[in-house]
Every structure is written in structure tokens, then in C-alpha cells.
Design a protein around this motif. Sequence first.
Motif, PDB file in Angstrom:
ATOM      1  N   GLU A   1      17.416   1.116   3.656  1.00 44.71           N
ATOM      2  CA  GLU A   1      17.047   0.664   4.998  1.00 44.71           C
ATOM      3  C   GLU A   1      17.419   1.712   6.036  1.00 44.71           C
ATOM      4  N   ARG A   2      18.540   2.387   5.807  1.00 45.61           N
ATOM      5  CA  ARG A   2      18.939   3.437   6.734  1.00 45.61           C
ATOM      6  C   ARG A   2      17.961   4.601   6.685  1.00 45.61           C
ATOM      7  N   LEU A   3      17.512   4.952   5.485  1.00 47.68           N
ATOM      8  CA  LEU A   3      16.530   6.032   5.352  1.00 47.68           C
ATOM      9  C   LEU A   3      15.204   5.664   6.005  1.00 47.68           C
ATOM     10  N   LEU A   4      14.809   4.414   5.833  1.00 47.60           N
ATOM     11  CA  LEU A   4      13.549   3.984   6.447  1.00 47.60           C
ATOM     12  C   LEU A   4      13.650   3.980   7.963  1.00 47.60           C
ATOM     13  N   LYS A   5      14.862   3.835   8.473  1.00 49.03           N
ATOM     14  CA  LYS A   5      15.060   3.915   9.917  1.00 49.03           C
ATOM     15  C   LYS A   5      14.994   5.357  10.376  1.00 49.03           C
ATOM     16  N   ILE A   6      15.527   6.253   9.578  1.00 48.75           N
ATOM     17  CA  ILE A   6      15.492   7.675   9.922  1.00 48.75           C
ATOM     18  C   ILE A   6      14.072   8.218   9.824  1.00 48.75           C
ATOM     19  N   HIS A   7      13.380   7.856   8.721  1.00 51.86           N
ATOM     20  CA  HIS A   7      12.007   8.316   8.515  1.00 51.86           C
ATOM     21  C   HIS A   7      11.061   7.135   8.700  1.00 51.86           C
ATOM     22  N   PRO A   8      10.315   7.078   9.789  1.00 51.83           N
ATOM     23  CA  PRO A   8       9.425   5.937  10.052  1.00 51.83           C
ATOM     24  C   PRO A   8       8.563   5.602   8.836  1.00 51.83           C
ATOM     25  N   ARG A   9       8.362   4.308   8.610  1.00 54.14           N
ATOM     26  CA  ARG A   9       7.641   3.845   7.429  1.00 54.14           C
ATOM     27  C   ARG A   9       6.221   4.389   7.367  1.00 54.14           C
ATOM     28  N   THR A  10       5.793   4.692   6.159  1.00 57.88           N
ATOM     29  CA  THR A  10       4.434   5.210   5.938  1.00 57.88           C
ATOM     30  C   THR A  10       3.430   4.070   5.800  1.00 57.88           C
ATOM     31  N   ILE A  11       3.818   2.995   5.131  1.00 58.11           N
ATOM     32  CA  ILE A  11       2.924   1.855   4.941  1.00 58.11           C
ATOM     33  C   ILE A  11       2.781   1.103   6.259  1.00 58.11           C
ATOM     34  N   SER A  12       1.565   0.763   6.606  1.00 60.43           N
ATOM     35  CA  SER A  12       1.297   0.141   7.911  1.00 60.43           C
ATOM     36  C   SER A  12       1.846  -1.276   7.986  1.00 60.43           C
ATOM     37  N   ASP A  13       2.117  -1.731   9.203  1.00 60.53           N
ATOM     38  CA  ASP A  13       2.580  -3.104   9.426  1.00 60.53           C
ATOM     39  C   ASP A  13       1.547  -4.115   8.940  1.00 60.53           C
ATOM     40  N   TYR A  14       0.280  -3.742   9.072  1.00 57.57           N
ATOM     41  CA  TYR A  14      -0.794  -4.618   8.593  1.00 57.57           C
ATOM     42  C   TYR A  14      -0.669  -4.850   7.092  1.00 57.57           C
ATOM     43  N   ARG A  15      -0.417  -3.779   6.311  1.00 58.32           N
ATOM     44  CA  ARG A  15      -0.295  -3.918   4.858  1.00 58.32           C
ATOM     45  C   ARG A  15       0.958  -4.716   4.493  1.00 58.32           C
ATOM     46  N   TYR A  16       2.053  -4.490   5.210  1.00 57.50           N
ATOM     47  CA  TYR A  16       3.252  -5.289   4.972  1.00 57.50           C
ATOM     48  C   TYR A  16       2.952  -6.774   5.178  1.00 57.50           C
ATOM     49  N   LEU A  17       2.207  -7.082   6.240  1.00 59.91           N
ATOM     50  CA  LEU A  17       1.881  -8.476   6.538  1.00 59.91           C
ATOM     51  C   LEU A  17       1.052  -9.110   5.427  1.00 59.91           C
ATOM     52  N   ILE A  18       0.000  -8.409   4.992  1.00 57.60           N
ATOM     53  CA  ILE A  18      -0.872  -8.957   3.951  1.00 57.60           C
ATOM     54  C   ILE A  18      -0.099  -9.176   2.654  1.00 57.60           C
ATOM     55  N   ILE A  19       0.800  -8.265   2.321  1.00 58.05           N
ATOM     56  CA  ILE A  19       1.590  -8.412   1.096  1.00 58.05           C
ATOM     57  C   ILE A  19       2.533  -9.605   1.211  1.00 58.05           C
ATOM     58  N   GLU A  20       3.065  -9.834   2.393  1.00 55.21           N
ATOM     59  CA  GLU A  20       3.907 -11.016   2.594  1.00 55.21           C
ATOM     60  C   GLU A  20       3.090 -12.299   2.456  1.00 55.21           C
ATOM     61  N   LEU A  21       1.870 -12.294   2.999  1.00 55.13           N
ATOM     62  CA  LEU A  21       0.991 -13.457   2.848  1.00 55.13           C
ATOM     63  C   LEU A  21       0.643 -13.677   1.380  1.00 55.13           C
ATOM     64  N   ASN A  22       0.446 -12.584   0.646  1.00 51.58           N
ATOM     65  CA  ASN A  22       0.131 -12.665  -0.774  1.00 51.58           C
ATOM     66  C   ASN A  22       1.228 -13.394  -1.546  1.00 51.58           C
ATOM     67  N   GLU A  23       2.470 -13.150  -1.178  1.00 50.50           N
ATOM     68  CA  GLU A  23       3.585 -13.805  -1.858  1.00 50.50           C
ATOM     69  C   GLU A  23       3.625 -15.308  -1.581  1.00 50.50           C
ATOM     70  N   ALA A  24       3.075 -15.706  -0.432  1.00 53.25           N
ATOM     71  CA  ALA A  24       3.182 -17.107  -0.018  1.00 53.25           C
ATOM     72  C   ALA A  24       2.009 -17.968  -0.465  1.00 53.25           C
ATOM     73  N   ILE A  25       0.899 -17.355  -0.889  1.00 58.72           N
ATOM     74  CA  ILE A  25      -0.301 -18.104  -1.257  1.00 58.72           C
ATOM     75  C   ILE A  25      -0.148 -18.719  -2.650  1.00 58.72           C
ATOM     76  N   GLU A  26      -0.452 -20.010  -2.746  1.00 54.06           N
ATOM     77  CA  GLU A  26      -0.427 -20.699  -4.035  1.00 54.06           C
ATOM     78  C   GLU A  26      -1.784 -20.557  -4.740  1.00 54.06           C
ATOM     79  N   GLU A  27      -1.794 -20.812  -6.044  1.00 53.71           N
ATOM     80  CA  GLU A  27      -3.009 -20.620  -6.833  1.00 53.71           C
ATOM     81  C   GLU A  27      -4.146 -21.524  -6.372  1.00 53.71           C
TER      82      GLU A  27
END
Length: 500
Positions: free
Chosen positions: A115-141
Motif C-alpha cells: 500500500e505504501r508503494l502504491l501511494k508512492i507510485h500512482p496506480r496504473t489500473i484505472s478507478d473504473y476497472r477497480y470498480l467493475i472488479i469490485e462489482l464482479n465480486e458482489a454479483i451472484e450467479e
Amino acid sequence: MTSLTCPVKVTRDELFCSRKKYPLSCTAKTQGNTVMSSHRVSVSTLVQIIEELESEEEEVILFACRDIASNTNLRELLSEVNEGTSHPVILELLYLLKRFDLIKKHFKISKLEVERLLKIHPRTISDYRYLIIELNEAIEEDELKSLMFLLKNELRNGGKLKNQTFLSLIVELEKNQLVMPSDLDLLEKLFQTIHRVDLKKKILKLQETGIIQGGPYINALPATASLHRISSSACSNTIPQIGAASNKGTTPVQDTLSQVGEHDERYLVRKQNMGFCVIIDCVGNDAEMLQLLFRSLHFIVQCHWYKKVDEVKEILQDVANMEQHKIHDVFLCVIISRGNSDSLFCLDEKSPGLSLDRIKNTFTGQTCPNLRGKPKLFFIQNYLVCDLEKRQRESAVEVDGPREDAACRQWVQNQSRIPNEADIFWSHCRVDELELQRSSGSTSLYLRSLRDLLNDKRIRKQRDLLNIHTELNHIIYTKQAGYALQLRHTLTKKLFLYPA
């Protein structure tokens, strides 16, 4: 569970300053040992990491990297981002997957250090992709199956995806320009429809922060102006309506009438709950045009092409049985087909056809209680296949109020009870089948004119649907193109297709 959307909170000033303060070869000290935090890993380490990943995790990585790499082979993709970027992408991907065991094994650092490294070096993966992946974890079959059903006609191959996963569904929506970082309106509506208001709120919350923006987007083209779009300001304006909803994410119509002026005279129409639209095109010239139109008006649109009568019956019955109508304010049905004065033939040549009354009766208050009290709109383009029908079709506009059938007589006798036949708007256009031969591939004058009128925001705001249809009558009969237009309705209030 660690939120994927914002694993590390960093201000823009901190990110700017960190690039100057910390070189990429910085070291991380953990428990007295100095461990190099280089952004690259060796080829052998990369191979080991890949071998330890599950198939679901591989899909997440491929999705996360869609904006930064063109490879679809996992090993080639990770090699590309490992060598081609100055950021610790491999570490970031493992953090996104919550594979802290692999981080500890191959990098010898803790979650806190990542987490400290990610703070030093801004994240490469977009916030949009993080959001979709979080939604993916929450969707039921079962919820995924509902989404696939709602979208099967929006996607190629009828939505039959190689991988039946939420991420693969999003990829197809991106390819069709239906979902992108700057346009998540469709996802919001879908989550509202399947009663996952919690996921809809995740989207709205992140949009409010303003961190989801367009930016580089190599795997999907920008949306056209005709596609529905939602801005941060629009999101903030709709939050009070969402907050007023019940625990299931719905607000009963009778409880929300007080939110709209002139509620005794106007149907309630809200952007977030606009409605469901089904389009069945058995000719093939108009569905795409109408799909863009009604999607821009905030309808969830389902399209079908070239169906037989039995298939159309099944489609209409499936739509009528949808529980999602509970949260919608308007239902809309468009059918384009050859037929006669009483029936549509669809693709059948030897068939009694699909009765027009059956279409309407499938969605009455009795057969479809979830639509009771809500406007039900039907636009029918009928290409008459018989010369006799051509001679007998009406040459003047027929505009009726409530029909004098049993249900409407009951409505007149007891206005406190909404009849099964109430709240129906039936616009039926007839023209000789020869029109298709004269202008092969061209759109219907009736539907094209309807599209032009409804595309005008000023007209929709100032005129109710009956007045708009009057203008449509004028256009059709001024052209003198052989079209005969009939309107029958039992609307009990004014309908403005302009959300409150």
C-alpha cells in the motif's frame, strides 16, 4: 473485505510530490531487512506467479489491463506490462487479487508495504476497472443470469458469451459502446432492475468523487452523442430520489406522486426508473434506429429481429412476467411486421398471425399487475400484404378516448378503480407491403418521424405524448405517402416523456 475502488487514499498534490521525492529504485524496509521494491520481476518469478493463479484470477488480470496492454495471452500480457511500464504493475495486480500470499512469497514484503508503494507510485489500473472488479465480486450467479437475459439482444450472438461471467459481459458491453468510464448509466439501470441498489450506489458514489473520467481507453470507442449519458452533476441530483426508496430500491408510484407537480394530471416519469422497452423488428429496417432513440430517453431496451409468431408470443409473455416492471414508470412496445388489419404475420407465411388484441391484452392491468396504473405504449408498423386490405384501410386519422368496451364502461361507472384496459396508448400505422419494395432497406416514415419528434428535448418537455402524436399525424398525412395512422388510447393523465 478491502475495498477495491480506493485501496489507498492519496491526494493529487501527494502524487505529484511523490514522483520527485521517491525514485523508482527506492527501497522498502520491513522488520529490519531491506528489500528492493523494483517495479520489474524476473521471468522465472513471473512464470511461477502465473502457475499459482486461478482461472478466475487470470480473467480479472486480463480485464484490469485492457487499457494498458493489447495482449490477451496472460503470460505475454504480464511480460509486456512488466517490461513496458515504470510502475509496480505486477504488485498492484496481486494486491487487487488480494493474493498477499504471493506478494509475501515472491516479493518478501507485507500488505502494508504494498500500500505504501502504491501511494508512492500512482496506480496504473484505472478507478473504473477497480470498480467493475469490485462489482464482479458482489454479483451472484442468478443475478448474472438476469443481466444476461436483459442484455441478450444488445450483444452479438444473442449474448451467448464464451465465458459466462460478469467481466466477460462488461467486455462485450464495452465493445458495443454501451459501457465505458464516462458512461455507466446502463449499469445503474440494470442494477436497479435486478434490485441491487447497493451496487448502483457504489457507482454513484465513485462518480460523485469525480475520479472516474474518460482518459485513455484503447479497447472501446467513445460513445456517440445519441447514447444515454450521465454526468456527476446528474448523479448528485438523483441521489435524493434513491435515498427516498424502500429497502428493495423501489419507490411505490402512489408514494412518490407528491414529488411531481400537477400530480393529479401527469403520470410520474423519473429518469432512474423510466421504463422497459421491447422492440421486435420482423422486417429489419428500424430496430437499430429505435434502439438508440429509446436508450437516449433512459429506457432499458431489448431488441429482437426476424421472429416467428410463436417466438413473438413467448417474448411478449416473458417480458410481461418480468418483476422489474414494479420499479418502472413506463412500458413501451414496438413491433414492425407484415400483416393484415387484425394480425401480424411476423416471419410466418401460412399462419393466422398474431392478433393485435392479444398483444395489448398481454400487458393489461389484470394480466400484468406490475404495470397497473402505469402508461403502456404500443407503436405498431404494419405492412399490409393484401390488396383488399389496402383498399379498406382507413384514410383518416382515428383518435379515440377510452374505448367503449366492458373494462372502460366499468371505469366510467367507477372512476375510483383503475380498469384493466386503462393507461394504454396504441399507435398503429398501416402501409402497403409494396412500400418495402419501393424503398428497400429504408426506415418507416412513421417510425422515422416519431424518432425525430422524440429526439427533440424541447418538444418532449413542452408537449405531452398526445400532442406529439398530433404533430406526427400532421407529418404523415402531409407527406401523402400512403401511410394510414390510427391512435386509440385510454390514458387517464398527461404523459410527458421528460423525466421529473
